[in-house]
Write an enzyme that holds these catalytic residues in place. Structure first.
Site, PDB file in Angstrom:
ATOM      1  N   GLU A 217       0.851  -1.182   0.000  1.00  0.00           N
ATOM      2  CA  GLU A 217       0.000   0.000   0.000  1.00  0.00           C
ATOM      3  C   GLU A 217       0.887   1.233   0.000  1.00  0.00           C
ATOM      4  O   GLU A 217       2.114   1.127   0.138  1.00  0.00           O
ATOM      5  CB  GLU A 217      -0.950  -0.016   1.198  1.00  0.00           C
ATOM      6  N   HIS A 255      -4.072   3.147   8.258  1.00  0.00           N
ATOM      7  CA  HIS A 255      -2.806   2.700   8.844  1.00  0.00           C
ATOM      8  C   HIS A 255      -1.869   3.889   9.056  1.00  0.00           C
ATOM      9  O   HIS A 255      -1.786   4.768   8.196  1.00  0.00           O
ATOM     10  CB  HIS A 255      -2.101   1.714   7.894  1.00  0.00           C
TER      11      HIS A 255
END
Lengths: 296, 408
Positions: A217, A255
């Site tokens: 990511e 995150h």
């Protein structure tokens, strides 16, 4: 074969009496994982649900049970301490599930772990699963919070920074009848113990892993570093996916580590690095398994 | 968490960094009297700096036509006139997006003549898990542009967190900026202070750009941090009550603030398809797949990997408050949490908030068949999908139809 853990791995749980730790200990026991000890300082001598002995200290648990791996469910403020306790006890593997640990704590933990033999997985990760050959892949080793039944014993290695996105890819494989050697969550934090590259190297050396899925990511350069190594050394087919192509720069996407900062860590740069390394890139998360299986 | 320039410079000053401190003004009258004081002290020019949480202020443009979010003035009347055109006005920079930001505060500072502009920053080097200090002689510029054009001009020192920035490292960086002689000591003090600010405040970024060498009439020189930027780490803020007070809710999207009260990770975007997803990676890739099928996501929303029905209910409330939303995509991989419980949560939320927007739900995991029948039998207009791509195609189509219904 598998990497890092198998059905013989003896696991202790740090924070076994907390709500979250207890819930997932039950699920791991049902899966067939050898949970041999729990740690809750002050509750040494008790038993978790009449089964698992609880110890005050990790060293005591290691001595009494021969545990070589630990999983950490303690709150963020106590997580650095729990990791260091596992490292000092000489464990081979510490898996830290805890999210929201301040980066400063992890910077110091990483510094303290230099030269030690312990491998840290996470923090802020779903853990690690080596599927077994029972129903719903039971009989393997499940450390952490992944749903066990989505797995199937087989030969694909999965390495990922994200939890539910990993489940997505694993489930696609299992539904197609394709099993996994080991599924590893490295976690979504900016400072972690094990990188994509570390996991890919282990998969490359594991004779039982025939293909690799790498899920990344936005943020950092872990994917680029793995891609550069894969380009030169990896002998196995690799498929990849990068989440966050539409993420706005400068914003933390759930995150702590998923942030494009200073123009670095974009999905476009990671996808380009994957393509340059000959990694097949899935166009959408629905195509991750299919993209790998085309290479096999 | 982002903070304003004036707050960043106050923090830097506390850690021994020489900064230009001015007055924070919220009205043109305040700006004028602050400036008048400076002119009376003999200074020839003052600078008015828009205080917003976005960079690129100098080259930005106000929606009223005024060019530049940073303005130089040479008399109190001019300060008043310019401040009037800045305060309460919307400034658009390359970091604000086209909607811009409302300027509520100005920082009024004295302008001193300077010789050289440098750049100093501390960030985390994620690949090694250690802080790194970067300096560059090309201050005042967009450092990303410098890094792309001339990466060798950026000098770095990796910092051992146990030792901190050692004086030898600070000297090395100072020399590389050409700071020697009488300026060496002050430079080491500033660099050390910048690192200590990063470490002690638990920042993700501390940046000084530019660091000026100010020349006095008698030929002596001093170093002054003219602009400062600090981003603080959210995970560590609970240890710093004094830093929590620096939060400026005016700079945040009200929906994002509300979502934070429910522990939802929500970021508003400019599309029309709302997403409700469990897990950060899955939530990001849900936005991506909407774009892949030519739709536009209205938000990022992660209800947490565990996805409880309460979280789902709160999430519906947040996403449907956004007036641009035309359709909703729910994408839940219920690993441990049972899908039927999630489905009941969706049905309850739709009824509670009397939602009429088209909803496409993709649930996967435990008890998924039961979950689908709960949605089907609810009597509500909820379309189910078996995969992420099917869900994305259906929700993009639904949003497009909704657009037509509005325009007809």
């Amino acid at each position: 074969m598998s990497i890092l853990v198998n059905s013989d791995t003896k696991v202790l749980v740090q924070g076994i009496t907390g709500h979250f730790g207890a819930q997932h200990t039950r699920l791991s026991l049902a899966y067939g994982t050898q949970i041999v000890a729990g740690i809750t300082p002050g509750k040494g001598g008790q038993r978790f649900e009449d089964k698992v002995p609880i110890f005050n200290k990790v060293t005591e648990a290691v001595e009494a049970t021969g545990a070589t791996a630990a999983v950490i469910f303690v709150p963020a403020s106590f997580a650095a301490d729990a990791i260091i306790e596992g490292v000092n006890a000489g464990l081979e593997l510490v898996v830290c599930i805890t999210e929201f640990i301040p980066a400063k704590d992890m910077i110091l933990v990483k510094r303290a772990m230099r030269g030690k033999k312990t491998r840290l997985l996470g923090p802020n990760c779903p853990g690690i699963v080596t599927p077994g050959d029972g129903p719903g892949s039971q009989g393997g080793c499940r450390i952490g919070i992944s749903p066990g039944y989505i797995h199937k014993k087989g030969h694909i290695g999965v390495a990922s920074r994200s939890g539910t996105l990993t489940y997505e890819a694993v489930w696609q494989l299992t539904q197609r009848g394709v099993g996994q050697s080991t599924c590893v969550g490295i976690g979504g934090d900016p400072v972690n113990g094990t990188s994509h590259l570390d996991v890919v190297k282990m998969f490359n050396d594991d004779p039982d892993t025939h293909g690799i899925i790498m899920i990344g990511e936005i943020g950092g350069t872990s994917e680029e570093e793995a891609a550069a190594w894969i380009k030169q050394y990896c002998r196995k087919p690799v498929a990849g996916f990068i989440a966050g192509a539409t993420a706005p720069p400068g914003r933390r996407m759930g995150h702590a580590g998923a942030i494009i900062s200073g123009g670095k860590g974009t999905a476009a740069a990671k996808i380009a690095a994957f393509q340059d390394a000959g990694i097949a890139v899935a166009p959408t998360p629905s195509h991750i398994a299919e993209t790998l299986l085309k290479l096999m | 968490m982002n903070i304003h320039e004036y707050q960043a410079k106050q923090l830097l000053a506390k850690h021994g960094v020489a900064v230009s401190l001015g007055d924070v003004c919220v009205t043109p009258e305040e700006a004028r009297s602050s400036a008048a004081k400076r002119f009376a002290e003999g200074y020839k020019r003052v600078i008015l700096k828009s205080q917003i949480h976005a960079g690129g202020r100098g080259s930005g443009t106000f929606k009223n036509g005024l060019k530049g979010g940073v303005q130089f003035c040479s008399n109190p009347a001019e300060v008043y006139a310019i401040a009037k055109k800045m305060l309460g006005q919307v400034l658009v920079t390359k970091q604000t997006g086209p909607e811009g930001r409302l300027v509520r505060k100005l920082l009024v500072e004295t302008v001193q003549s300077f010789d050289t502009e440098h750049f100093v920053a501390v960030v985390l080097d994620r690949s090694i898990g250690q802080p790194v200090m970067m300096v560059c002689r090309e201050g005042g510029m967009d450092i990303e542009e410098v890094a792309a054009r001339a990466p060798q001009s950026i000098i770095t020192e990796v910092i051992d967190p146990v030792l901190g920035l050692m004086p030898c490292q600070a000297r090395h960086l100072a020399f590389s900026l050409g700071l020697t002689g009488a300026l060496l000591g002050p430079a080491v003090k500033i660099l050390t202070g910048v690192y200590r600010t990063w470490w002690e405040c638990e920042a993700t970024l501390v940046e000084i750009n530019p660091l000026h060498i100010v020349e006095y009439m008698d030929g002596s020189q001093v170093l002054v941090a003219v602009d400062g930027k600090i981003n603080l780490e959210d995970n560590a803020l609970h240890r710093h009550p004094e830093l929590q007070e620096l939060r400026d809710f005016d700079e945040e999207d009200p929906l994002e603030v509300e979502a934070s009260y429910y522990n939802l990770s929500y970021i508003k975007l400019d599309g029309d398809i709302a997403c409700l997803v469990n897990g950060a990676g899955l939530a990001m890739s849900t936005m991506d797949i909407i774009k892949y099928y030519h739709g536009k996501p209205a938000n990022f929303l992660d209800v947490g990997g565990g996805a409880s029905p309460d979280q789902v209910g709160a999430a519906f409330k947040i996403i449907t408050t956004d007036p641009s939303v035309k359709a909703i995509l729910v994408n839940i991989f219920g690993g441990i949490m049972r899908c039927d419980i999630i489905a009941s949560g969706i049905v309850a939320a739709v009824k509670e908030y009397k939602l009429t927007l088209p909803i496409v739900a993709r649930l996967e995991g435990n008890n998924v068949e039961l979950a689908r029948s709960i949605l089907r039998d609810s009597g509500l207009d909820i379309v189910t999908a078996d995969s992420m791509s099917e869900a994305a195609e259906k929700v993009v189509a639904a949003a497009a139809t909704a657009t037509r219904a509005v325009s007809v």
